[in-house]
Design an enzyme around this catalytic site. Sequence first.
Site, PDB file in Angstrom:
ATOM      1  N   HIS A  10      21.864  34.404  55.412  1.00  0.00           N
ATOM      2  CA  HIS A  10      22.718  33.241  55.679  1.00  0.00           C
ATOM      3  C   HIS A  10      23.621  32.913  54.487  1.00  0.00           C
ATOM      4  CE1 HIS A  10      20.425  32.223  59.352  1.00  0.00           C
ATOM      5  NE2 HIS A  10      19.379  32.619  58.656  1.00  0.00           N
ATOM      6  N   SER A  56      46.769  43.395  39.874  1.00  0.00           N
ATOM      7  CA  SER A  56      47.658  42.247  39.988  1.00  0.00           C
ATOM      8  C   SER A  56      48.971  42.522  39.273  1.00  0.00           C
ATOM      9  CB  SER A  56      46.993  40.999  39.374  1.00  0.00           C
ATOM     10  OG  SER A  56      47.905  39.918  39.319  1.00  0.00           O
TER      11      SER A  56
END
Length: 463
Positions: free
Chosen positions: A189, A319
């Site tokens: 979860h 980047s």
Amino acid sequence: MNREQQRTETDSMGSMQVPAAALYGAQTARAVNNFPVSGRPLPRAMIRALGLIKQYAARVNAELGLLPADLAEAIAQAAAEVANGDLDEHFPIDIFQTGSGTSSNMNANEVIANRAAAILGHNLGDKAVHPNDHVNLGQSSNDVFPSAIHLAAAEELHRHLLPALELLQKSLQDKAEEFDPIVKLGRTHLQDAVPIRLGQVFSGYARQLELARQRLQLSAAGLLELPLGGTAVGTGLNTHPEFAARVCSGLTKETGLEFSEARNHFEAQAARDAIVTLSGTLKSCAAALFKIANDIRLLASGPRGGYGELSLPAVQPGSSIMPGKVNPVMAESLIQVCAQVIGNDAAITLGGLAGNFELNVMLPLLARNLLESIELTANAARLFAEKCVTGLQANAERCAELVEQSLAMVTALAPRIGYDRASELAKQAFREGTTIRALCLREKVLPEKELNALLDPLPQTGR
């Protein structure tokens, strides 16, 4: 293009101007004019499959005494050139064309006819080798084109996709063995859970790929029945009763795949269930690959602000503005491919619905999407194995740190101190920002030796 650079070809609708050097004829020229839709031509694998079918059809028709030997051999030679990719420039028709694929079948017939005529010393367009009467003898677009889809998909699957998945499976299994001693935090979860070994995680990924390969092999078996011999509606009108079985035998020898004539030509002609089934299996494979790639990029998130349990190989700068940044580009490429495959499956499912009466009329769409899914999955899986998984490194210290910090470590104490007491300790440790071990030592919950034995994460990971 001026008239000196063109020639006149004819079909049942009349005459058409075609480029002088083009091997195709009037029907192809009409289709080029009718379908300037996407700029995407028939996939290479489909052109190869059409060439192979025409090659063995010519030879079988000669064996059956239906074509003169010299004519059949010229057709077979021309068809082999089509299969080998020598004549791809003469296949210009857009994939979004007539739903039966008749335009592309006739494209193949015309190219092969004109090339065979040239081999025999005739002029282009003089119909010395006829695209319908000779090259298409014993055939219909309605049985040839779906047969070509089956042939193309089966070849691409066995030549490219299954080996690529096997490579990725082996890469993951190698990492499972390399990472087996490393204990990490389990997560369910998206929340902290009990410890697990990093090698166990990767063994699960490897098993997913093994099962995906098995499912694909089972699904691909449906492609081995070919509709050849059914001609227009499955009745076999205008074809020799031995034609299909003999052509299938030739294709089997050529490819090493066990092709056979369809057991029921009415099913084989009207329905494309084998293609829909295979696409669904490709979708499930994509779901598995998406899970694996997404897990790996998340486990490598950071390197300081994320999980940081894995380090990815740096394959390119991440980047244009942030120096030194490295992104999970191979994982991102793979999950985009998975999304495309799932989308292709939706289109294929819709295409499978279009089996109206005796013919499906979305055959080119089915061909394009199925072959694209196979090709994309094969390429992305291979690249992910070579450029990502092989170079993965485990950050053992980070894994150990997160395990020690986990409140879920209290689970190992529950059989000894009870669930309710363990729960209280977890909540207290969270409030105080401390570890389960430090809190239990301070509170003297258990003797130190026993506590350390219970909190040792390795035994908690089982086998």
